[in-house]
Structure formats: structure tokens, C-alpha cells
Motif scaffolding. Structure first.
Motif, mmCIF file in Angstrom:
data_model
loop_
_atom_site.group_PDB
_atom_site.id
_atom_site.type_symbol
_atom_site.label_atom_id
_atom_site.label_comp_id
_atom_site.label_asym_id
_atom_site.label_seq_id
_atom_site.Cartn_x
_atom_site.Cartn_y
_atom_site.Cartn_z
ATOM 1 N N PRO A 134 0.790 -1.233 0.000
ATOM 2 C CA PRO A 134 0.000 0.000 0.000
ATOM 3 C C PRO A 134 0.824 1.287 0.000
ATOM 4 C CG PRO A 134 -0.908 -1.575 1.555
ATOM 5 C CD PRO A 134 0.391 -2.152 1.076
ATOM 6 N N LYS A 135 1.886 1.342 0.797
ATOM 7 C CA LYS A 135 2.641 2.592 0.886
ATOM 8 C C LYS A 135 3.366 2.914 -0.414
ATOM 9 C CE LYS A 135 3.181 2.521 5.909
ATOM 10 N NZ LYS A 135 4.128 2.498 7.059
ATOM 11 N N LEU A 137 2.433 1.871 -3.360
ATOM 12 C CA LEU A 137 1.375 2.206 -4.310
ATOM 13 C C LEU A 137 0.908 3.649 -4.107
ATOM 14 C CD1 LEU A 137 -0.595 -1.141 -4.219
ATOM 15 C CD2 LEU A 137 0.354 -0.092 -6.283
ATOM 16 N N GLU A 138 0.780 4.060 -2.866
ATOM 17 C CA GLU A 138 0.402 5.458 -2.601
ATOM 18 C C GLU A 138 1.444 6.416 -3.154
ATOM 19 O OE1 GLU A 138 -0.073 5.531 1.605
ATOM 20 O OE2 GLU A 138 -1.958 4.384 1.580
ATOM 21 N N LEU A 139 2.715 6.073 -2.996
ATOM 22 C CA LEU A 139 3.790 6.908 -3.534
ATOM 23 C C LEU A 139 3.723 6.945 -5.061
ATOM 24 C CD1 LEU A 139 6.190 8.517 -2.312
ATOM 25 C CD2 LEU A 139 7.625 6.529 -2.793
ATOM 26 N N SER A 140 3.348 5.838 -5.666
ATOM 27 C CA SER A 140 3.205 5.781 -7.124
ATOM 28 C C SER A 140 2.145 6.760 -7.622
ATOM 29 C CB SER A 140 2.816 4.371 -7.570
ATOM 30 O OG SER A 140 3.754 3.419 -7.156
ATOM 31 N N ALA A 141 1.135 6.972 -6.802
ATOM 32 C CA ALA A 141 0.040 7.861 -7.193
ATOM 33 C C ALA A 141 0.383 9.330 -6.997
ATOM 34 C CB ALA A 141 -1.212 7.516 -6.398
ATOM 35 N N THR A 142 1.223 9.623 -6.017
ATOM 36 C CA THR A 142 1.504 11.029 -5.704
ATOM 37 C C THR A 142 2.794 11.558 -6.306
ATOM 38 O OG1 THR A 142 2.576 10.393 -3.620
ATOM 39 C CG2 THR A 142 0.213 10.897 -3.544
ATOM 40 N N GLU A 143 3.782 10.664 -6.512
ATOM 41 C CA GLU A 143 5.097 11.117 -6.969
ATOM 42 C C GLU A 143 5.504 10.520 -8.314
ATOM 43 O OE1 GLU A 143 6.680 13.479 -5.369
ATOM 44 O OE2 GLU A 143 5.117 13.500 -3.829
ATOM 45 N N ALA A 144 4.580 9.831 -8.958
ATOM 46 C CA ALA A 144 4.862 9.214 -10.259
ATOM 47 C C ALA A 144 3.563 9.143 -11.042
ATOM 48 C CB ALA A 144 5.473 7.827 -10.077
ATOM 49 N N ALA A 145 3.657 8.614 -12.254
ATOM 50 C CA ALA A 145 2.473 8.487 -13.097
ATOM 51 C C ALA A 145 1.649 7.262 -12.754
ATOM 52 C CB ALA A 145 2.883 8.432 -14.571
ATOM 53 N N GLY A 146 2.217 6.351 -11.946
ATOM 54 C CA GLY A 146 1.501 5.149 -11.598
ATOM 55 C C GLY A 146 2.443 4.027 -11.218
ATOM 56 N N ALA A 147 1.962 2.778 -11.380
ATOM 57 C CA ALA A 147 2.673 1.617 -10.850
ATOM 58 C C ALA A 147 2.796 0.509 -11.885
ATOM 59 C CB ALA A 147 1.947 1.077 -9.618
ATOM 60 N N HIS A 156 -4.746 -8.636 -6.907
ATOM 61 C CA HIS A 156 -3.843 -7.552 -6.532
ATOM 62 C C HIS A 156 -4.090 -6.326 -7.401
ATOM 63 C CE1 HIS A 156 -0.118 -5.155 -6.440
ATOM 64 N NE2 HIS A 156 -0.024 -5.583 -5.189
ATOM 65 N N THR A 157 -4.375 -6.531 -8.668
ATOM 66 C CA THR A 157 -4.667 -5.403 -9.553
ATOM 67 C C THR A 157 -5.857 -4.608 -9.042
ATOM 68 O OG1 THR A 157 -3.708 -6.490 -11.486
ATOM 69 C CG2 THR A 157 -5.334 -4.777 -11.908
ATOM 70 N N ALA A 158 -6.903 -5.300 -8.607
ATOM 71 C CA ALA A 158 -8.069 -4.610 -8.054
ATOM 72 C C ALA A 158 -7.705 -3.839 -6.787
ATOM 73 C CB ALA A 158 -9.183 -5.623 -7.764
ATOM 74 N N ARG A 159 -6.896 -4.454 -5.937
ATOM 75 C CA ARG A 159 -6.449 -3.790 -4.708
ATOM 76 C C ARG A 159 -5.613 -2.557 -5.037
ATOM 77 N NH1 ARG A 159 -2.576 -7.389 -1.160
ATOM 78 N NH2 ARG A 159 -4.424 -8.716 -1.176
#
Length: 277
Positions: A134-135, A137-147, A156-159
Motif C-alpha cells: 500500500p505505501k 502504491l500510494e507513492l506511485s500515485a503522488t510522486e509518479a504516473a503510476g505503478a 492484486h490489480t483490483a487492490r
């Protein structure tokens, strides 16, 4: 980024050999939307694929942040995008303890590396993170374009989509053994998967997806293999791709396990770029 439905995850295609360059060009002609370079490639490996193609997106999956300086990576990424029509995306990852000396606090190390990229002017929309928990993934959303999660399941994709939210890019890797013989497929899969069962980051994530100790020892149970690798023909692989897309993926990176440079299998799977009936 216009990635299309599916891309290819592979390392040999970026090794700069004549057959690798030919394979990269063919992937573009077959309609795949992206090439994701496996292992821990430097930006220069991506340039081998970029030089052999004209339109396809090329990404690292992943560049190991313990092995590079962010200012250097930012400069190399900018140069690649300027030279090759803005087709390069920087995939970053924090690797694994058994593979890195002085490994500690991967999330903190990633934040530090991303801060270095920011200071060097690297655009967030041109980078993605190898994220499982989770952490990250959260960084992927705020500091990058994604994951770009690796060795996961549609669950896992749904999560991951729930954590990322609606906007960020989500590109799971999907392992494929293209064969109509289930026993052969599991043999191919186990040979590939064995190394990952020695890496705590993957094992810990797999446990959160419902796999237990019996699934993750002695080469992996049939349940584990069948739950993480698409074994079958083109229609079976297409069903797996669609499951990831229905779970929230934007694009699926297919890793064919049959051969190091599986050009015949890539041709056979080319219909997945549009989907099968």
C-alpha cells in the motif's frame, strides 16, 4: 501515455544484438503498445529498443535505484526522450534485500531517489514505480504516473486500483507459458518462479493474496503456479489479460516464459492487442 491493451516484458530484446533489434521492430509491427525491459536495466538498454523502433513506448521495468544516481538518471531519461520522440518511460524499483548490499528502508530510499529526480527536473508523468504494498502504491500515485506491479494476480490489480484511485497508470506484469500441455506449462513456470520464492518482498505480498506456506515452498504448489501464470493457448492468455483489465489495469505487460526471445509466441499472441472474441 498511449500504451494500448498489451505490451511485452522482456530483457533480451534490449540487449543490442542484431536479432534483438529485429525482434523489437517486429513487436512494433505486430501492434504491441510497449516494451518493458526486465531485470535492472540502465536507460542505455532502453535506447537499444528505441533506436530499433519508431512508435512503440519503451520502459524500464525496473531500473534499480540502489545502482544509480537520480541526477544521472534524470539527464539520461531526458536525452532519450529528446532523441526518440518522447517514447521513454522510467520504471523504478527498490529491488530486494538479498540482491543489494546495505539494503534498508526501501520506501525511504525510493522517496529520496524521487526527490533527487524532482530536483533534477524529471517530470512525474514520465516515471512509474514497481509497487506491491500500500505505501509504495500510494507513492506511485503522488510522486509518479503510476505503478508497474510484478508477480501479482488480478486480485492484486483490483487492490492496487483502489489504492491508486482513478487517475494513475496501472500496468501489471503477466507471466505466460504458451502451451496446450498443462504439465509442460507448470514445468516452464516453476523453473522461472523458483528465484522469486527466495525474495521476501514477493513472498510477503503473495501471502496477502491468499497463498500460504505450502504454496510457496518446494518450487511452489500447483495452486500457486496456476494462480500466477497464464498456462494455455492464446484464448487462455486473453482471458487473463481481460481479468486484469476488468480489475482496473490500464495495460498488461506480457512476459512469455517459453524462450528468452520468444518471437514465435509473440506472433501467436499478437491478436491480444485488440482482444479476442
Amino acid at each position: 501515455m498511449e500504451l494500448g491493451r498489451v505490451g511485452i516484458w522482456n530483457r533480451v530484446v534490449a540487449e543490442g544484438r542484431p536479432d534483438s533489434a529485429e525482434a523489437a521492430a517486429e513487436l512494433e509491427e505486430l501492434g504491441y503498445g510497449a516494451v518493458w525491459i526486465g531485470g535492472s536495466p540502465p536507460v542505455s538498454m532502453a535506447e537499444n529498443v528505441l533506436a530499433a523502433t519508431e512508435r512503440i513506448v519503451v520502459g524500464t521495468s525496473i531500473l534499480n535505484i540502489w545502482q544509480h544516481e537520480p541526477a544521472d538518471v534524470a539527464a539520461q531519461s531526458q536525452a532519450a526522450n529528446e532523441k526518440y520522440n518522447d517514447r521513454f518511460v522510467l520504471g523504478l524499483g527498490a529491488s530486494h534485500g538479498p540482491a543489494v548490499a546495505n539494503y534498508a528502508k526501501p520506501l525511504s530510499k525510493m522517496r529520496e531517489f524521487l526527490a533527487g529526480l524532482e530536483a533534477a527536473g524529471h517530470p512525474r508523468e514520465k516515471r512509474v514505480l514497481a509497487a506491491l504494498g500500500p505505501k509504495m502504491l500510494e507513492l506511485s500515485a503522488t510522486e509518479a504516473a503510476g505503478a508497474v506491479p510484478y508477480l501479482t494476480t488480478p486480485e492484486h490489480t483490483a487492490r492496487a486500483r483502489d489504492i491508486l484511485g482513478a487517475g494513475p497508470l496501472l500496468v501489471p506484469e503477466l507471466k505466460v507459458a504458451l502451451t496446450n500441455d498443462p504439465a509442460e506449462g507448470r514445468e516452464i513456470a516453476r523453473e522461472h518462479l523458483s528465484i522469486y520464492l527466495k525474495l521476501p518482498n514477493y513472498v510477503n505480498n503473495l501471502r496477502t493474496l491468499g497463498f500460504d506456506e505450502a504454496d510457496l515452498t518446494d518450487g511452489g504448489s500447483d495452486r500457486f503456479v496456476n494462480g500466477t501464470v497464464a498456462i494455455g493457448d492464446e484464448n487462455v492468455v486473453d482471458e487473463w489479460v481481460q481479468r486484469h483489465l476488468d480489475a482496473g489495469a490500464d495495460h498488461v505487460a506480457i512476459q512469455v516464459l517459453n524462450d528468452p526471445l520468444p518471437r514465435a509466441e509473440w506472433r501467436a499472441l499478437a491478436g491480444l492487442t485488440e482482444g479476442r472474441p
